[in-house]
Design an enzyme around this catalytic site. Structure first.
Site, short mmCIF file in Angstrom:
data_model
loop_
_atom_site.label_atom_id
_atom_site.label_comp_id
_atom_site.label_asym_id
_atom_site.label_seq_id
_atom_site.Cartn_x
_atom_site.Cartn_y
_atom_site.Cartn_z
N GLU A 50 -5.01 -0.34 -0.92
CA GLU A 50 -5.69 0.20 0.26
C GLU A 50 -4.62 0.78 1.16
O GLU A 50 -3.82 0.05 1.74
CB GLU A 50 -6.47 -0.89 0.97
CG GLU A 50 -7.37 -0.29 2.03
CD GLU A 50 -7.79 -1.32 3.04
OE1 GLU A 50 -8.26 -2.39 2.62
OE2 GLU A 50 -7.59 -1.06 4.23
N GLY A 103 -1.38 -1.31 2.87
CA GLY A 103 -0.26 -0.83 3.68
C GLY A 103 -0.15 0.67 3.62
O GLY A 103 -1.14 1.37 3.42
N SER A 104 1.08 1.16 3.75
CA SER A 104 1.27 2.61 3.84
C SER A 104 1.20 3.27 2.47
O SER A 104 1.47 2.65 1.44
CB SER A 104 2.62 2.91 4.48
OG SER A 104 3.65 2.43 3.66
N THR A 105 0.89 4.54 2.47
CA THR A 105 0.83 5.30 1.22
C THR A 105 2.22 5.40 0.59
O THR A 105 2.37 5.34 -0.63
CB THR A 105 0.21 6.68 1.50
OG1 THR A 105 -1.11 6.47 2.03
CG2 THR A 105 0.08 7.51 0.24
N CYS A 151 -6.66 0.55 9.27
CA CYS A 151 -6.54 1.58 8.23
C CYS A 151 -7.67 2.60 8.32
O CYS A 151 -7.46 3.78 8.09
CB CYS A 151 -6.50 0.94 6.86
SG CYS A 151 -7.80 -0.27 6.61
N GLY A 177 2.78 2.27 -1.08
CA GLY A 177 1.84 2.22 -2.20
C GLY A 177 2.41 2.90 -3.44
O GLY A 177 2.29 2.40 -4.56
N GLU A 215 -1.09 9.63 9.67
CA GLU A 215 -1.59 8.38 10.25
C GLU A 215 -0.62 7.92 11.36
O GLU A 215 0.57 7.77 11.13
CB GLU A 215 -1.67 7.31 9.15
CG GLU A 215 -2.27 6.03 9.64
CD GLU A 215 -2.54 5.04 8.50
OE1 GLU A 215 -1.59 4.68 7.78
OE2 GLU A 215 -3.71 4.64 8.34
N LYS A 238 2.73 -12.18 -0.28
CA LYS A 238 3.93 -11.71 0.43
C LYS A 238 3.43 -11.06 1.72
O LYS A 238 3.15 -9.86 1.75
CB LYS A 238 4.69 -10.71 -0.43
CG LYS A 238 6.20 -10.64 -0.17
CD LYS A 238 6.58 -10.36 1.27
CE LYS A 238 6.50 -8.90 1.64
NZ LYS A 238 6.77 -8.64 3.08
P1 NAI Z 1 4.39 -0.95 4.75
O1 NAI Z 1 3.37 -0.38 3.84
O2 NAI Z 1 5.81 -0.69 4.42
O3 NAI Z 1 4.18 -2.56 4.82
C1 NAI Z 1 3.05 -3.23 4.35
C2 NAI Z 1 3.49 -4.39 3.47
O4 NAI Z 1 4.23 -3.91 2.36
C3 NAI Z 1 4.41 -5.40 4.16
O5 NAI Z 1 4.10 -6.71 3.70
C4 NAI Z 1 5.77 -4.99 3.67
O6 NAI Z 1 6.71 -6.04 3.70
C5 NAI Z 1 5.48 -4.56 2.26
N1 NAI Z 1 6.46 -3.64 1.67
C6 NAI Z 1 7.23 -2.71 2.31
N2 NAI Z 1 8.01 -2.06 1.43
C7 NAI Z 1 7.72 -2.56 0.21
C8 NAI Z 1 8.19 -2.28 -1.12
N3 NAI Z 1 9.12 -1.36 -1.36
N4 NAI Z 1 7.66 -2.99 -2.15
C9 NAI Z 1 6.72 -3.91 -1.92
N5 NAI Z 1 6.25 -4.23 -0.71
C10 NAI Z 1 6.74 -3.56 0.35
O7 NAI Z 1 4.04 -0.47 6.21
P2 NAI Z 1 4.90 -0.56 7.58
O8 NAI Z 1 6.25 -0.02 7.37
O9 NAI Z 1 4.78 -1.89 8.16
O10 NAI Z 1 4.07 0.45 8.49
C11 NAI Z 1 4.24 1.85 8.36
C12 NAI Z 1 2.92 2.57 8.39
O11 NAI Z 1 2.12 2.15 7.30
C13 NAI Z 1 2.04 2.31 9.60
O12 NAI Z 1 2.41 3.10 10.70
C14 NAI Z 1 0.70 2.68 9.06
O13 NAI Z 1 0.55 4.07 9.10
C15 NAI Z 1 0.75 2.23 7.63
N6 NAI Z 1 0.12 0.92 7.44
C16 NAI Z 1 -1.18 0.87 7.00
C17 NAI Z 1 -1.83 -0.33 6.88
C18 NAI Z 1 -3.24 -0.39 6.42
O14 NAI Z 1 -3.98 -1.29 6.79
N7 NAI Z 1 -3.68 0.53 5.56
C19 NAI Z 1 -1.20 -1.60 7.24
C20 NAI Z 1 0.18 -1.47 7.65
C21 NAI Z 1 0.79 -0.24 7.74
#
Ligand code: NAI
Ligand code: MG
Length: 496
Positions: A266, A244-246, A300, A249, A400, A191
């Site tokens: 992660e 993705g985000s905490t 990250c 997570g 972050e 996804k």
């Molecule tokens: P996010 O963590 O919401 O998105 C990452 C992935 O998770 C995407 O594929 C998204 O569609 C999916 N996702 C979102 N909500 C979900 C849920 N309830 N259940 C399952 N999957 C879900 O991050 P977002 O909103 O794009 O970015 C926000 C912040 O997150 C960024 O500003 C950054 O601080 C952090 N982030 C960290 C990353 C890393 O590499 N550790 C990568 C992306 C974002």
């Protein structure tokens, strides 16, 4: 020249579809609901067409396809068969490399020149997984049960793995999941993020040409809260790999409770990069700066808290400020760009609001801090930003930002550096710049984080791996441990 700039014919053909399907059971399909999401080029704000807005119904189909594939012919593939498939994937990737990086650059804004330089690291990750396919092994174990008992462990694939992938590097991100699934004999439903998923669709679509059996790798696109959440709580998914985000997570952990899924997470970071007065500043200045600015700060493990020893803090701040001004920011496909845009309007707003908070809380804006206008007006560009005199209590040193924003925090002694370095709920990366081996090793040992760099920042090799602790998550990427996440151990006792 297309409306996107200079792109290859393959990329033009791919984009000309307008509507980008998902891949379920080997077929390119729209969402069952027929719903779509418009997707944008962050360098120009222009539309790149539509992706399918998959939801629970599509996730169900994909998971069923993955389960059937797991139990079907795929389970008869030998490690050599899977290794050969992964090696064919390397060839395929190299053949389509220009197209794949152009798609990714248009989709999430990464500069094409740095993407070209990353080719070898992508290829190495894929070759690492090919090699790992031949290295799944159990043990024969000694025991106290007598001569007539033989005991051994078997490592078996966990089953269907859900891979929830972020937008900050999907071309590589997909392989951490897909590579491990293919190496171990698992099947997967990916996804990718709604903000950048085209390179994932294209890669998996192409893999059908090299004999990827249907259902082994599926791609469901859509919003996190619908498609992502449905995958995370699906009772027939055995494991989730999430980056993705905490905040998200935590939701994944909740979803996993349904059937006690295995998880690899992660999450966010606020990594300290510590510069001592004896450091070689010719290396530390660009090293620490690019440790933050790389990928426009959307990394990250970015070393966003740069701790600098007080004797050199003025000089260091001035030099990093100068360096930041020399970094060329531009559109992803512009071969001169060193930094691209922020991925989306939403993320841009978030980064700009952190810059505003930094100024309000009294950090000194050394350089940058503004959205770039002029000919970059329609894209989501921020100038590389340096804050001086940052205090570890300030919001910008705790949360972050995920943008090109570097904060300089002065310190006096090594004890201070370690204390401030550990003043975070995260534990993903960390760096230390010094000529003194004792200083370096003490910092390496005492910073509580999953990955440390000494006199460099961000070097990665899949054979070594990286990972996090604390609220940055668990289950490292790379190394020998990576595959363990995709295997379960069966202990076998045989009376002979
Ligand atoms: P996010 O963590 O919401 O998105 C990452 C992935 O998770 C995407 O594929 C998204 O569609 C999916 N996702 C979102 N909500 C979900 C849920 N309830 N259940 C399952 N999957 C879900 O991050 P977002 O909103 O794009 O970015 C926000 C912040 O997150 C960024 O500003 C950054 O601080 C952090 N982030 C960290 C990353 C890393 O590499 N550790 C990568 C992306 C974002
Ligand atoms: Mg996009």
């Amino acid at each position: 020249m297309s409306k996107y700039g200079v792109i290859s014919e393959d990329t033009r053909l791919f984009l000309s579809r307008g509507n980008h399907g998902m891949i379920i059971d080997g077929e390119l399909v729209p969402a069952i609901s027929g719903m779509t999401i418009e997707t944008f080029n962050p360098s120009t704000g222009e539309s790149l067409g539509f992706i399918a807005a998959g939801d629970e119904a599509d996730v169900n189909l994909a998971v069923h396809a993955a389960r059937r594939a797991f139990q079907g012919e795929w389970s008869t593939w030998t490690p050599y068969d899977r290794e050969a498939l992964l090696l064919r994937a390397v060839d395929l990737f190299e053949r389509h490399f220009e197209e794949l990086i152009e798609i990714e650059s248009l989709d999430m804004g990464a500069p094409i020149a740095s993407m070209r330089r990353s080719k070898e690291s992508h290829v190495r990750r894929m070759r690492y997984f090919a090699a790992m396919a031949l290295n799944v092994r159990g043990e024969t174990l000694p025991h106290g049960l007598g001569k007539n008992v033989h005991a051994m462990t078997i490592k078996a694939p966990v089953g269907v793995v859900g891979g929830i992938i972020p937008w900050n590097g999907p071309l590589g991100g997909q392989w951490w999941v897909m590579g491990a699934a293919l190496a171990t004999g698992c099947t997967t439903v990916l996804k990718p993020a709604e903000d950048a998923c085209l390179s994932v669709i294209r890669m998996v679509e192409l893999m059908r040409e090299i004999g990827l059996p249907k259902g082994v790798v599926n791609v469901v696109t859509g919003y996190g809260a619908t498609a992502g959440a449905a995958l995370a709580r699906h009772p027939d998914v055995d494991r989730i790999a999430f980056t993705g985000s905490t905040v998200t997570g935590r939701k994944i952990i909740e979803g996993s409770m349904v059937n006690i899924k295995r998880l690899q997470l992660e999450l966010g970071g606020k990594s300290p990069d510590i510069v001592f007065a004896d450091a070689d500043l010719d290396k530390a200045v660009p090293g620490a700066a690019m440790g933050v600015f790389n990928n426009t700060g959307q990394v990250c493990f970015a070393g966003t808290r740069v701790l600098v020893q007080r004797e050199i803090v003025n000089e260091f701040t001035a030099r990093v400020g100068e360096f930041a001004k020399t970094v060329r920011v531009g559109r992803g496909l512009d071969p001169n760009s060193q930094l691209g845009p922020i991925v989306s309007q939403k993320q841009l707003d978030r980064v700009m609001s952190y810059i505003e908070i930094g100024e309000k809380e009294g950090a000194k804006l050394v350089t940058g801090g503004d959205r770039l206008r002029g000919e970059l007006d329609n894209g989501y560009f921020v100038s590389p930003t340096v804050f001086g005199d940052v205090d570890s209590e300030m919001t910008i040193s705790r949360e972050e930002i995920f943008g090109p924003v570097l904060s300089i925090i002065p310190f006096d002694t090594i004890d201070d550096a370690i204390r401030i370095g550990n003043q975070t709920e995260y534990g993903l990366g960390g760096g230390v710049w010094t000529k003194n081996v004792s200083t370096a090793l003490r910092v390496v040992n005492e910073i509580y984080t999953g990955t440390m760099w000494v006199n460099c920042y961000g070097l990665l090799d899949p054979l070594v791996g990286f990972g996090g602790t604390k609220m940055s998550g668990y289950g490292s990427k790379g190394g020998l441990a990576h595959l363990d996440n995709y295997l379960y151990t069966k202990c076998v006792y045989m009376q002979i």
